[in-house]
Design a protein around this motif. Sequence first.
Motif, PDB file in Angstrom:
ATOM      1  N   ALA A   1       0.836  -1.210   0.000  1.00  0.00           N
ATOM      2  CA  ALA A   1       0.000   0.000   0.000  1.00  0.00           C
ATOM      3  C   ALA A   1       0.867   1.255   0.000  1.00  0.00           C
ATOM      4  CB  ALA A   1      -0.925  -0.005   1.217  1.00  0.00           C
ATOM      5  N   GLU A   2       1.938   1.231   0.807  1.00  0.00           N
ATOM      6  CA  GLU A   2       2.869   2.370   0.841  1.00  0.00           C
ATOM      7  C   GLU A   2       3.546   2.565  -0.506  1.00  0.00           C
ATOM      8  OE1 GLU A   2       4.489   2.519   5.452  1.00  0.00           O
ATOM      9  OE2 GLU A   2       5.307   1.012   4.081  1.00  0.00           O
TER      10      GLU A   2
ATOM     11  N   GLU B   1       2.484   1.749  -3.465  1.00  0.00           N
ATOM     12  CA  GLU B   1       1.546   2.268  -4.466  1.00  0.00           C
ATOM     13  C   GLU B   1       1.312   3.763  -4.256  1.00  0.00           C
ATOM     14  OE1 GLU B   1      -0.951   2.341  -7.747  1.00  0.00           O
ATOM     15  OE2 GLU B   1       0.583   0.909  -7.102  1.00  0.00           O
ATOM     16  N   LYS B   2       1.149   4.163  -2.998  1.00  0.00           N
ATOM     17  CA  LYS B   2       0.923   5.580  -2.676  1.00  0.00           C
ATOM     18  C   LYS B   2       2.140   6.425  -3.054  1.00  0.00           C
ATOM     19  CE  LYS B   2      -0.381   8.592   1.204  1.00  0.00           C
ATOM     20  NZ  LYS B   2       0.771   9.470   1.261  1.00  0.00           N
ATOM     21  N   ILE B   3       3.318   5.973  -2.664  1.00  0.00           N
ATOM     22  CA  ILE B   3       4.552   6.711  -2.961  1.00  0.00           C
ATOM     23  C   ILE B   3       4.784   6.780  -4.459  1.00  0.00           C
ATOM     24  CG2 ILE B   3       7.086   6.642  -2.757  1.00  0.00           C
ATOM     25  CD1 ILE B   3       6.640   5.396   0.065  1.00  0.00           C
TER      26      ILE B   3
ATOM     27  N   LEU C   1       2.600   6.708  -6.928  1.00  0.00           N
ATOM     28  CA  LEU C   1       1.673   7.653  -7.563  1.00  0.00           C
ATOM     29  C   LEU C   1       2.071   9.106  -7.267  1.00  0.00           C
ATOM     30  CD1 LEU C   1      -1.751   5.879  -6.935  1.00  0.00           C
ATOM     31  CD2 LEU C   1      -0.598   6.195  -9.133  1.00  0.00           C
ATOM     32  N   GLU C   2       2.508   9.361  -6.050  1.00  0.00           N
ATOM     33  CA  GLU C   2       2.937  10.714  -5.688  1.00  0.00           C
ATOM     34  C   GLU C   2       4.202  11.119  -6.458  1.00  0.00           C
ATOM     35  OE1 GLU C   2       3.312  10.776  -1.446  1.00  0.00           O
ATOM     36  OE2 GLU C   2       1.137  10.815  -1.115  1.00  0.00           O
TER      37      GLU C   2
ATOM     38  N   VAL D   1       8.469  13.089  -1.800  1.00  0.00           N
ATOM     39  CA  VAL D   1       7.745  12.060  -1.033  1.00  0.00           C
ATOM     40  C   VAL D   1       8.536  11.626   0.201  1.00  0.00           C
ATOM     41  CG1 VAL D   1       6.381  11.201  -2.972  1.00  0.00           C
ATOM     42  CG2 VAL D   1       8.660  10.260  -2.579  1.00  0.00           C
TER      43      VAL D   1
END
Length: 200
Positions: free
Chosen positions: A7-8, A10-12, A14-15, A41
Amino acid sequence: MPKFSEAEKEKIRLEMMGCAHRCFIDKGLKSTSIEEITSSVHIAKSSFYVFFESKEALYLELLDLEGQEIEKKVWPKVEKAKDVRAAIKAYLHAMASELESHVLTQRLITNLEEYKMVSRKVNPQYSATQTLRSIVPLMAFIKKYKAFNELIDEDVEVIAGVIRATLAMIIHKKDVDKKIYPKVQSLLFDAVANELTKQS
């Protein structure tokens, strides 16, 4: 090197893509540093490679995403055209409209210098099939109508070059009075479509 949960990651990821997209548009590939992307990030520069093979690969991935959006909007309009002349005009109008809001692809279409710099550093097969989404379908379109003997007797690359050069007018939009720009654009697109097709 720190471990990230899925999850981390994927978030990082995209950012980082969002930051890179803004930087590539504002400053170009060469002037954008990996550290600039990772600092946005709050991760170490070395962690960049957990997410992307290289800065160039990231650039190409962003181009690919833009290309997918553009394809979905441009080619259905081209396919509805009643003949090749109308199809070329539909392509030019639709692509010019999309390039207004897709700046990375605009750079690719109007100036290949940065793309060549990128493609030298990545797998050529990847760059040809995944990132030239705005060019590969155009080449296929030209080959199709060449086979039907409906386009002028010139190489496919020459015809594609004329079409791409015509789209480069977008970078000169600021040099034309905004009141007459649509008419100038339309007349140019008509002239190019007429010149590239065989008169019936």
